[in-house]
Write an enzyme that holds these catalytic residues in place. Sequence first.
Site, PDB file in Angstrom:
ATOM      1  N   CYS A 132       3.129  -3.629   1.296  1.00 16.26           N
ATOM      2  CA  CYS A 132       4.153  -3.568   2.114  1.00 16.26           C
ATOM      3  C   CYS A 132       5.536  -3.925   1.393  1.00 16.26           C
ATOM      4  CB  CYS A 132       4.167  -3.344   3.479  1.00 16.26           C
ATOM      5  SG  CYS A 132       5.408  -2.447   4.694  1.00 16.26           S
ATOM      6  N   HIS A 183      -1.044  -0.361   3.891  1.00 14.84           N
ATOM      7  CA  HIS A 183      -2.056  -1.431   4.756  1.00 14.84           C
ATOM      8  C   HIS A 183      -3.773  -0.695   4.998  1.00 14.84           C
ATOM      9  CE1 HIS A 183       1.471  -3.386   6.083  1.00 14.84           C
ATOM     10  NE2 HIS A 183       2.148  -2.578   6.100  1.00 14.84           N
TER      11      HIS A 183
END
Length: 485
Positions: free
Chosen positions: A328, A427
């Site tokens: 991310c 994630h």
Amino acid sequence: MEKKSLLILGTASHVGKSSVVTAICRILSRNYRVAPFKAQNMSLNSWITKDGKEIGIAQAIQAKAAGTEPTADMNPVLLKPKGDCVSQVILLGEPYADKSAGQYYDSIEEMNGVLEGALERLWKEHDIIVMEGAGGAAEINLYERDVVNVGTARLTQAPIILVGDIERGGVFASLYGTVALLPEDVKKNVKGFIINKFRGDPEILKPGLKQLEEITGIPVLGVLPHFKLRIPSEDSVSLGDKEGAKNEKEVEIAVIRLPRISNFTDFEPLEGLVKVHYVDIDEDLGNPDAIMIPGTKNTINDLLDLRASGMDKKIQAFKGKIPIFGICGGYQMLGRTIFDSGVENGVEAEFEGLRLLDIGTKFGEYKKRTIQVTKKVNGYGPILKSIDGEDIKGYEIHMGVTDSNRTVFGDDGAIDEEGLVIGTYLHGLFDNENIRNALVRYLCEKKGLEYRPEEIISENDAYEELANRFEQNIDMEKLYEIAGI
């Protein structure tokens, strides 16, 4: 139908409220339709529901333990700190606004309406709601603005169980003091105590338990022993409690502890296999076998802090030598540049990245991508070649768009020419057994070590383990009586 609920409050942060709620959800789900609920959660570890809503990861875990699908109603208000006393407010799973503490408290009346609606929807579909407070329940300076402890207690009139942590000492004073400081209309609903994280023979506690019960008139439901939870952590407080893996002297992964770190639970699945060491940006990086750059609530500010501390050069020095993963915000940092139109850091500017991947990221609008995804591994490089074409699952929570000429998981992410620098928006990457084992196998082989696959415990078994431990140490008959079931 009667609206049944049970509220778990704590004497402080990290006393075990979330795990107690998880255990109770699991136990009650055997006979009832159960939903977890936390009115307001402040956490940088979040989860994406099937319909793309963002909630605290603790409520997602609790919902799964209860055998129900996580929904935004289970955590209607999520606060994600961005720094400088400002948090992003997630309302019913959607980005609402960035607010200071004062601005947020000014909107409490609006929040109360949101909470009432969420509870009503949950009660329509479930027999009982197991609710969780936040931090310490007796924050007397916040009572008039509190929605998650005193506010939830007043809104629902639920029976309350108060949890205290004996590991840090002072548990009797903490339990007694919390009850003493609660408003009278809330105090009357405290029906039981649970003492958590005890090490040793519980017999030595009996005189204290008896005296606490006599002083308060509230029964102690039980003493939970300290044991290693095999479910994800909720917040960064628990980073200091990490235990080493059985092979910690053999393989070490360094996770850069960014000042605004988020979703550090991404790396917990690796902890049973290798030593996962969190390194502050002003610390010596040492000589790890792999480096992980995690997500962050403010990519640009953390990138600037990396550069100011010199950690950027320490990471760059390992290019081509060991695997470097960015997830991310960490993925965005690995690129050439990050352009911000003003939505991330307030002013239009371009920032130089770590230049470890041939990518560029643009923050063009205040819009967050939140979605669960399934991708295929593009098996480029020495780590991923053994799982080429296999599926992995994860979820995305990010602002910004990144261009990549060499993707790594379907159309996501990027990988360098040597196959050692890998970036992704996914994630939950290491929740995938194939990814996890591919990385650790590579690290072991590189060091000439025998690769020993992990002992796998399923998510379901982890919930059962927690529930069984709870039932063995808690007066369940009394708990059922308190809950009115």
